[in-house]
Scaffold this motif. Sequence first.
Motif, mmCIF file in Angstrom:
data_model
loop_
_atom_site.group_PDB
_atom_site.id
_atom_site.type_symbol
_atom_site.label_atom_id
_atom_site.label_comp_id
_atom_site.label_asym_id
_atom_site.label_seq_id
_atom_site.Cartn_x
_atom_site.Cartn_y
_atom_site.Cartn_z
ATOM 1 N N THR A 88 -54.022 1.409 -14.833
ATOM 2 C CA THR A 88 -52.865 1.597 -15.716
ATOM 3 C C THR A 88 -53.222 2.365 -16.997
ATOM 4 O O THR A 88 -52.365 2.562 -17.854
ATOM 5 N N GLY A 89 -54.448 2.828 -17.142
ATOM 6 C CA GLY A 89 -54.791 3.683 -18.277
ATOM 7 C C GLY A 89 -54.453 5.128 -17.976
ATOM 8 O O GLY A 89 -53.947 5.472 -16.905
ATOM 9 N N ARG A 123 -50.675 9.224 -6.011
ATOM 10 C CA ARG A 123 -50.418 7.808 -6.268
ATOM 11 C C ARG A 123 -51.737 7.045 -6.263
ATOM 12 O O ARG A 123 -52.657 7.380 -5.516
ATOM 13 N N SER A 124 -51.796 6.030 -7.083
ATOM 14 C CA SER A 124 -53.027 5.260 -7.219
ATOM 15 C C SER A 124 -53.359 4.506 -5.943
ATOM 16 O O SER A 124 -52.490 3.881 -5.323
ATOM 17 N N THR A 125 -54.623 4.540 -5.551
ATOM 18 C CA THR A 125 -55.112 3.713 -4.452
ATOM 19 C C THR A 125 -56.033 2.615 -4.985
ATOM 20 O O THR A 125 -56.770 1.998 -4.228
ATOM 21 N N VAL A 126 -55.988 2.383 -6.288
ATOM 22 C CA VAL A 126 -56.641 1.249 -6.952
ATOM 23 C C VAL A 126 -58.140 1.213 -6.659
ATOM 24 O O VAL A 126 -58.705 0.170 -6.362
ATOM 25 N N ARG A 218 -46.283 3.095 -16.247
ATOM 26 C CA ARG A 218 -46.530 4.537 -16.024
ATOM 27 C C ARG A 218 -47.614 4.769 -14.971
ATOM 28 O O ARG A 218 -48.417 5.690 -15.073
ATOM 29 N N THR A 219 -47.632 3.904 -13.963
ATOM 30 C CA THR A 219 -48.646 3.997 -12.911
ATOM 31 C C THR A 219 -47.960 3.967 -11.559
ATOM 32 O O THR A 219 -47.274 2.998 -11.219
ATOM 33 N N ARG A 220 -48.128 5.025 -10.788
ATOM 34 C CA ARG A 220 -47.508 5.137 -9.470
ATOM 35 C C ARG A 220 -48.518 4.670 -8.428
ATOM 36 O O ARG A 220 -49.576 5.272 -8.263
ATOM 37 N N ILE A 221 -48.192 3.610 -7.721
ATOM 38 C CA ILE A 221 -49.133 2.930 -6.829
ATOM 39 C C ILE A 221 -48.744 3.205 -5.380
ATOM 40 O O ILE A 221 -47.575 3.068 -4.997
#
Length: 304
Positions: A88-89, A123-126, A218-221
């Motif tokens: 989320t940064g 998109r984020s894959t964490v 503001r984080t697209r997962i």
Amino acid sequence: MGTDPAGHVARSTIRPYSETRNVTREGGPIRTFLRTADGVAIDSVYEPGRAVYDPGTDVYERGGENAGNASGTGTDRGLVCVVAHGFTGDVDRPHVRRVARVLAGYGAVLTFSFRGHGASGGRSTVGDREVLDLAAAVEWARELGHTRVVTVGFSMGGSVVLRHAAVGGAGGSAAEVDAVVSVSAPARWFYRGTAPMRRLHWLVTRPSGRLVGRYGLRTRIHHRQWDPVPLSPVEAVPRIAPTPLLVVHGDSDAYFPLDHPRMLADAAGDHGELWVEHGMGHAENAAPEPLLRRIGDWAAGRAG
């Protein structure tokens, strides 16, 4: 989780860094979009640092506001710290900018937003395909002429710098970094032993959680689960040797208790160091400036 190149992909253009819009590329910050091996655009900022070049010694001495605050004899002009933020940064978050500002007293600094964060595409894959984002940043640092590259990661970014140093980017071979700093990282995946981690799992795995991530954080997962499950941080650490490794963790971390850094340090053996910081919480938000200066000293001293 897996991902594809779909999603917002920005053009690859150089633009001025938002805090220094009037500078030019020559001798000043550069902001650009890097393209990863799987086609995602990564918003990235390069800052040459505040060190002062001494032609008599052919080194850069620490300057700016950190002058006199850091021990040591100076920093080589080839040093760059590549900073990998937490989940989320993004590159413009105040705590990421604070980390960059402190480390700029030791050499150049390269920051970027992971996929799905800030202005970056995808998109984020964490922590899975984010290793490709870091690989693109390290490659850019080398293209800019830096001979010593240190990766400094926080939380999710801390797990990414470990895997990147172990397996590299798309090619699968170990990356050419000179030292690695992992702060507040997990040792193993799927940990749910604390309330913050249970909330994070809800955020990532539930449609309603991903909506909160998109519009609130503001984080697209990405909705896909990991397939296959990537190498865990503790499995990656032995593959980093003999590259120097520093593991940093707060004893008041609400996300990951101290068994995580201890597992990483045990896996590192003689090539790793563990700093347990009294009273420190989680990741870049909790890292005090004296600690960041100690990390800068360590990076300058261990990166060859």
